[in-house]
Design a protein around this motif. Structure first.
Motif, short mmCIF file in Angstrom:
data_model
loop_
_atom_site.label_atom_id
_atom_site.label_comp_id
_atom_site.label_asym_id
_atom_site.label_seq_id
_atom_site.Cartn_x
_atom_site.Cartn_y
_atom_site.Cartn_z
N GLY A 1 47.98 50.38 37.72
CA GLY A 1 46.95 51.01 36.92
C GLY A 1 45.88 50.01 36.51
N PRO A 2 44.95 50.40 35.69
CA PRO A 2 43.88 49.47 35.28
C PRO A 2 44.39 48.31 34.43
N ASP A 3 45.44 48.53 33.66
CA ASP A 3 45.94 47.48 32.77
C ASP A 3 47.42 47.19 32.94
N ALA A 4 48.15 48.06 33.60
CA ALA A 4 49.61 47.91 33.66
C ALA A 4 50.14 48.46 34.97
N LEU A 5 51.34 48.05 35.29
CA LEU A 5 52.06 48.63 36.42
C LEU A 5 52.80 49.87 35.94
N GLY A 6 52.83 50.90 36.78
CA GLY A 6 53.55 52.11 36.45
C GLY A 6 54.71 52.33 37.40
N LEU A 7 55.72 53.06 36.93
CA LEU A 7 56.90 53.32 37.74
C LEU A 7 57.48 54.66 37.34
N GLU A 8 57.83 55.47 38.34
CA GLU A 8 58.50 56.73 38.07
C GLU A 8 59.52 56.99 39.17
N GLY A 9 60.47 57.86 38.87
CA GLY A 9 61.50 58.19 39.83
C GLY A 9 62.87 57.76 39.35
N GLU A 10 63.82 57.68 40.27
CA GLU A 10 65.17 57.23 39.95
C GLU A 10 65.86 56.80 41.23
N GLY A 11 66.97 56.11 41.07
CA GLY A 11 67.70 55.64 42.23
C GLY A 11 68.18 54.21 42.03
N GLU A 12 68.42 53.52 43.14
CA GLU A 12 68.88 52.14 43.12
C GLU A 12 67.85 51.26 42.41
N VAL A 13 68.33 50.50 41.42
CA VAL A 13 67.44 49.68 40.60
C VAL A 13 66.62 48.72 41.44
N LEU A 14 67.24 48.07 42.43
CA LEU A 14 66.52 47.10 43.24
C LEU A 14 65.41 47.76 44.05
N ASP A 15 65.57 49.04 44.42
CA ASP A 15 64.49 49.74 45.10
C ASP A 15 63.29 49.90 44.17
N GLY A 16 63.55 50.15 42.91
CA GLY A 16 62.46 50.23 41.95
C GLY A 16 61.72 48.91 41.82
N LEU A 17 62.48 47.81 41.81
CA LEU A 17 61.84 46.50 41.72
C LEU A 17 61.04 46.20 42.98
N ARG A 18 61.58 46.57 44.14
CA ARG A 18 60.84 46.35 45.39
C ARG A 18 59.53 47.14 45.39
N ALA A 19 59.58 48.38 44.92
CA ALA A 19 58.35 49.18 44.84
C ALA A 19 57.34 48.53 43.91
N LEU A 20 57.80 48.04 42.77
CA LEU A 20 56.90 47.36 41.85
C LEU A 20 56.29 46.11 42.48
N CYS A 21 57.10 45.37 43.26
CA CYS A 21 56.55 44.20 43.97
C CYS A 21 55.41 44.63 44.89
N GLY A 22 55.62 45.73 45.63
CA GLY A 22 54.58 46.19 46.53
C GLY A 22 53.30 46.53 45.79
N ALA A 23 53.41 47.21 44.66
CA ALA A 23 52.21 47.56 43.89
C ALA A 23 51.56 46.33 43.29
N ALA A 24 52.38 45.45 42.70
CA ALA A 24 51.83 44.26 42.03
C ALA A 24 51.18 43.30 43.02
#
Length: 361
Positions: free
Chosen positions: A316-339
Motif C-alpha cells: 500500500g502507500p504506507d504499509a504492507l497488507g496481507l489477507e487470507g489464511e494457510g501455511e504461515v511461511l506462505d504468507g511470509l513469502r507473499a509479503l516478501c514478493g510484495a515488499a
C-alpha cells in the motif's frame, strides 16, 4: 540472480535436497545454537544425506578446528569428518599464505582453529607484537578472549604488520541472546589504530566475501550448491556474491521484518522456518487476478499484489497488507514478493508490523 534485483522468493517443484547436490550449511543459528542442536536439524540433515545430498558445514567462526567441529556435530547426531568442515580460519590462512612467504611470522588473535589453519599453510604463529610479525590476524576467540590480546593486535598493526580478520560478523547467537562477534573485536583494534596516518583496514576473508566462497568451492567441488544460512549479511549475501542459490532459515538472527526490508544482495532464493525446508518443494508465487478485489482507501487497486498458497499480500502507500489464511511461511513469502517488488533496488520501508502480526512468526 546476479545483475537484477530479486523481487520475490523462487519456487521449486522438487524438494531442495533433490534439486541441489550439496548443502553449504552455516552452523551457528542453523544446525545448532550455543552448542545444542536446533529443533528438527538432526533428522532433517539425516534425511537430506539419505536422499543423496552432500553436507558441507561452512562457518565464519574461526575459534575451533575442523576436527573439533566435526566431533561436535557427530555427538549431536550428524556424523561428520573434518574434511566436511570449512572455516573462515582456513580462508584467511590461504589469503595470508598467498601474500607472504612460507615461515612468515603471524600474530594470531583467536582460538586453536585459527592457529592450526595458519600452521597448515606453513606460517609461523607468534604471540606478541614484540615478535616482529609480518601480519596480524583476528578470529573469534570465544567469550573469554583476554582484552590484552586486542592490545597486542593494535600494537602490531601500529608497527606496520599487515592486518587480516577471519570474518567481520558483529554478533554471534548464544543461549542467552545475541553476543559480540569477531567484528566487534575488529572494531576495538580499528578504534585503537585510528591515530595512524592512513589508518589501515583489515583484509577480511569470511562470508560474504569472495575468499570464503573460493575456499568452499575448492574444498567441496560442489556442482549445484545451495547455501543454507540464518544471516542475511553473511550467508545470503555470500551466496549472492558467489552466484549460487540460497535458503534462509528462521532459526537464528533474522526475523520477518528484517527479511522484508532486505536490499537485493540480502534477498534469499528460498525461505523456510528451519532445516525441514530441505525436504520440501518451494511454492511458486503468483500475481493473482483475485487481487483486483483488493482496494485502497481511495478505491484503487494497490500495486505489487502477490499471492502464495492461501495468502495475498500487497504494498500500500504506507504499509504492507496481507489477507487470507494457510501455511504461515506462505504468507511470509507473499509479503516478501510484495515488499521486494515495491522496493526494487532499495530497501522496503513500508510498515510491515500489522501484516507480520497476522502470521505470528
Amino acid at each position: 540472480m546476479q545483475g537484477t534485483a530479486r523481487t520475490r522468493p523462487s519456487g521449486s517443484s522438487r524438494a531442495l535436497r533433490e534439486a541441489y547436490d550439496t548443502a553449504l550449511l552455516d552452523l551457528d543459528g542453523v544446525v545448532y545454537v550455543a552448542g545444542e542442536a536446533v529443533p528438527h536439524a538432526v533428522p532433517s540433515l539425516e534425511g537430506a544425506r539419505a536422499a543423496g545430498m552432500r553436507l558441507a558445514f561452512v562457518t565464519n567462526n574461526a575459534a575451533r578446528t575442523p576436527r573439533s567441529v566435526a566431533d561436535h556435530l557427530s555427538r549431536l547426531g550428524v556424523p561428520a569428518e573434518a574434511s566436511d568442515v570449512i572455516t573462515s580460519a582456513q580462508a584467511v590462512a590461504r589469503l595470508i599464505a598467498e601474500q607472504h612467504p612460507a615461515g612468515a611470522r603471524v600474530l594470531a588473535i583467536g582460538g586453536d582453529g585459527l592457529k592450526e589453519a595458519l600452521r597448515e599453510r606453513g606460517l609461523a604463529v607468534v604471540e606478541s607484537a614484540d615478535d616482529d610479525p609480518a601480519a596480524v590476524v583476528q578470529g573469534y576467540g570465544g567469550p573469554e578472549l583476554p582484552w590484552g590480546r586486542l592490545g597486542e593486535a593494535a600494537l602490531a598493526v601500529g608497527r606496520g604488520a599487515v592486518w587480516y580478520a577471519s570474518n567481520g560478523d558483529m554478533t554471534i547467537p548464544g543461549d542467552r541472546g545475541i553476543l559480540p562477534g569477531n567484528g566487534a573485536a575488529v572494531e576495538v583494534v580499528r578504534a585503537a589504530t585510528r591515530w595512524m596516518r592512513d589508518a589501515p583496514e583489515p583484509q577480511i576473508a569470511g562470508k560474504p566475501l569472495p575468499p570464503m566462497h573460493r575456499e568452499t568451492v575448492l574444498r567441496t567441488g560442489a556442482q549445484r550448491p545451495l547455501v543454507v544460512g540464518d544471516r542475511l549479511d553473511t550467508d545470503i549475501e555470500g551466496a549472492h556474491v558467489g552466484g549460487v542459490d540460497s535458503l534462509l532459515v528462521l532459526t537464528g538472527v533474522t526475523d520477518g521484518a528484517q527479511l522484508l526490508a532486505a536490499p537485493p544482495e540480502h534477498r534469499p532464493v528460498y525461505v523456510a522456518r528451519d532445516l525441514r525446508g530441505l525436504a520440501e518443494p518451494q511454492p511458486e508465487l503468483t500475481d493473482p487476478e483475485a487481487g483486483a478485489g483488493t482496494r485502497t482507501a481511495s478505491g484503487t487497486r494497490p500495486p505489487h499484489v502477490v499471492g502464495c498458497g492461501g495468502w495475498r499480500a500487497w504494498a500500500g502507500p504506507d504499509a504492507l497488507g496481507l489477507e487470507g489464511e494457510g501455511e504461515v511461511l506462505d504468507g511470509l513469502r507473499a509479503l516478501c514478493g510484495a515488499a521486494w517488488s515495491a522496493a526494487g533496488e532499495g530497501r522496503c520501508r513500508l510498515d510491515a508490523g500489522p501484516a507480520l502480526a497476522r502470521l505470528e512468526l
